[in-house]
Design an enzyme around this catalytic site. Structure first.
Site, PDB file in Angstrom:
ATOM      1  N   HIS A 101      30.169  39.823  47.500  1.00 25.93           N
ATOM      2  CA  HIS A 101      29.514  38.555  47.834  1.00 25.93           C
ATOM      3  C   HIS A 101      30.492  37.392  47.987  1.00 25.93           C
ATOM      4  O   HIS A 101      30.096  36.324  48.460  1.00 25.93           O
ATOM      5  CB  HIS A 101      28.485  38.182  46.763  1.00 25.93           C
ATOM      6  CG  HIS A 101      27.351  39.147  46.643  1.00 25.93           C
ATOM      7  ND1 HIS A 101      26.599  39.553  47.731  1.00 25.93           N
ATOM      8  CD2 HIS A 101      26.843  39.801  45.562  1.00 25.93           C
ATOM      9  CE1 HIS A 101      25.676  40.407  47.313  1.00 25.93           C
ATOM     10  NE2 HIS A 101      25.806  40.582  46.019  1.00 25.93           N
ATOM     11  N   ASP A 140      25.430  49.392  47.706  1.00 23.92           N
ATOM     12  CA  ASP A 140      24.867  48.510  46.694  1.00 23.92           C
ATOM     13  C   ASP A 140      23.488  48.045  47.155  1.00 23.92           C
ATOM     14  O   ASP A 140      23.230  47.929  48.349  1.00 23.92           O
ATOM     15  CB  ASP A 140      25.800  47.307  46.525  1.00 23.92           C
ATOM     16  CG  ASP A 140      25.500  46.466  45.311  1.00 23.92           C
ATOM     17  OD1 ASP A 140      24.494  45.733  45.348  1.00 23.92           O
ATOM     18  OD2 ASP A 140      26.273  46.508  44.338  1.00 23.92           O
ATOM     19  N   HIS A 178      22.317  45.205  47.104  1.00 23.80           N
ATOM     20  CA  HIS A 178      22.431  43.889  47.730  1.00 23.80           C
ATOM     21  C   HIS A 178      23.335  43.976  48.963  1.00 23.80           C
ATOM     22  O   HIS A 178      24.327  44.704  48.953  1.00 23.80           O
ATOM     23  CB  HIS A 178      23.026  42.880  46.742  1.00 23.80           C
ATOM     24  CG  HIS A 178      22.304  42.838  45.433  1.00 23.80           C
ATOM     25  ND1 HIS A 178      22.763  43.493  44.305  1.00 23.80           N
ATOM     26  CD2 HIS A 178      21.146  42.230  45.078  1.00 23.80           C
ATOM     27  CE1 HIS A 178      21.922  43.291  43.304  1.00 23.80           C
ATOM     28  NE2 HIS A 178      20.926  42.537  43.754  1.00 23.80           N
ATOM     29  N   ASP A 238      22.999  50.000  41.510  1.00 21.08           N
ATOM     30  CA  ASP A 238      21.785  49.201  41.348  1.00 21.08           C
ATOM     31  C   ASP A 238      20.615  49.588  42.253  1.00 21.08           C
ATOM     32  O   ASP A 238      19.529  49.017  42.093  1.00 21.08           O
ATOM     33  CB  ASP A 238      22.089  47.701  41.473  1.00 21.08           C
ATOM     34  CG  ASP A 238      23.033  47.349  42.590  1.00 21.08           C
ATOM     35  OD1 ASP A 238      23.309  48.220  43.427  1.00 21.08           O
ATOM     36  OD2 ASP A 238      23.497  46.196  42.632  1.00 21.08           O
TER      37      ASP A 238
END
Length: 308
Positions: free
Chosen positions: A120, A157, A159, A234
């Site tokens: 990120h 992931d 995200h 995740d």
């Protein structure tokens, strides 16, 4: 017995900064579980990523803010914790670890960093528990040094890998693939080379079908000479910050599928630990170690052969 190359630095393991909800003990727990492998693992210690390579991906002013531990409060809030001198040292070391894991993978077929996956972090700020984007920094350094020709960053992931996509956009030697929960963080998505947004609560069978349908043709078209794998855990159904519903066996099947596609393409693979959130740090660490173990087992039969 085939060597399993593991990259770790003591600076990965730090005390939790004040006002942080990130589970800082995860990297130490991963290290401890991998140490139990004994002679199966061969350990490597990275160097800190040189400042000029950090600046290849990030704005020099932001790099200076981090390395001097003088990150403005607004950016610290976006990161999710204060950037102390200890955190700053760790932030510089982790990209060095991902870079070293990649160099080892080029030599041996597979290697793992016990930290990283900070997907990120953007040019002028960190975000979402990520300070510097180790995936982007390592990829840029590898291709610009001539260590490898075409890097594919495969991000599984839950995200989206928004920072990685933004920092490598348009680079002729780097491609990005992100398969993620569509409604999850970040709200504002970047544009990866290929994005695969998923509906909430998607389970094993549907996930694996979409993964193969989208990643296999991309690998065939891009013909990567190296894969950097953001192997976040995740997507697991019980993850505190996830919105998908993979089982533990589903995560294993995911990693076997990625390994099979990489091996079939002759591409070495280096993995980072990515996301995994919840109160049970040892359970999260065990999922990360299972990713490494699954990938290592898949590559064990390849003899380290790969396309250069």
């Amino acid at each position: 017995m085939r060597m399993i190359a593991i990259v770790h630095h003591p600076d990965y393991v730090t005390e939790a900064p004040a006002r942080s909800t990130y589970r800082w003990g995860k990297n130490g727990a991963i290290r401890d579980l991998l140490q139990a492998w004994g002679d199966r693992a061969t350990w490597f210690v990275p160097d800190a990523m040189p400042r000029h390579w950090l600046e290849r991906a990030h704005d020099p002013d932001y790099v200076a803010e981090v390395l001097s531990a003088q990150v403005p409060p607004a950016k610290e809030r976006r990161i999710g914790f204060p950037v102390s001198p200890v955190v700053a040292r760790r932030a510089q070391m982790v990209p060095g670890g991902t870079y070293l894991a990649a160099r080892l993978a080029l030599d041996h077929g597979f290697a793992a960093n016990t930290a990283g996956g900070s997907h990120h972090a953007l040019a002028d700020t960190g975000a979402g528990y990520c300070v510097f984007n180790d995936l982007a920094v390592a990829a840029l350094r590898l291709v610009e040094e001539g260590a490898t020709e075409r890097v594919l960053i495969v991000d599984v992931d839950v995200h989206q890998g928004d920072g990685t996509a933004a920092l490598t956009a348009g680079h002729p030697q780097i491609a990005t693939y992100s398969i993620h929960a569509e409604k999850n963080f970040p709200v504002r998505k970047a544009r990866s080379t290929l994005d695969v947004p998923l509906a909430d609560a998607l389970g094993d069978d549907a996930y694996l079908a979409v993964l193969e349908e989208t990643l296999a043709p991309m690998i065939a078209e891009w013909r990567p000479t190296l894969i950097l794998y953001q192997g976040g855990v995740d997507p697991f159904a019980g993850d505190r910050l996830g919105r998908l519903a993979l089982t533990g066996d589903g995560l294993v099947a995911r990693d076997r599928l990625v390994a099979r596609l990489a091996i079939g393409a002759g591409a070495p693979l280096a993995c980072t630990v990515g996301g995994g959130y919840g109160d049970d740090v040892m359970a999260i660490a065990a999922r990360h170690v299972r990713v490494i173990e699954t990938l290592a087992a898949a590559f064990a039969g390849t003899g380290g052969a790969h396309r250069s």
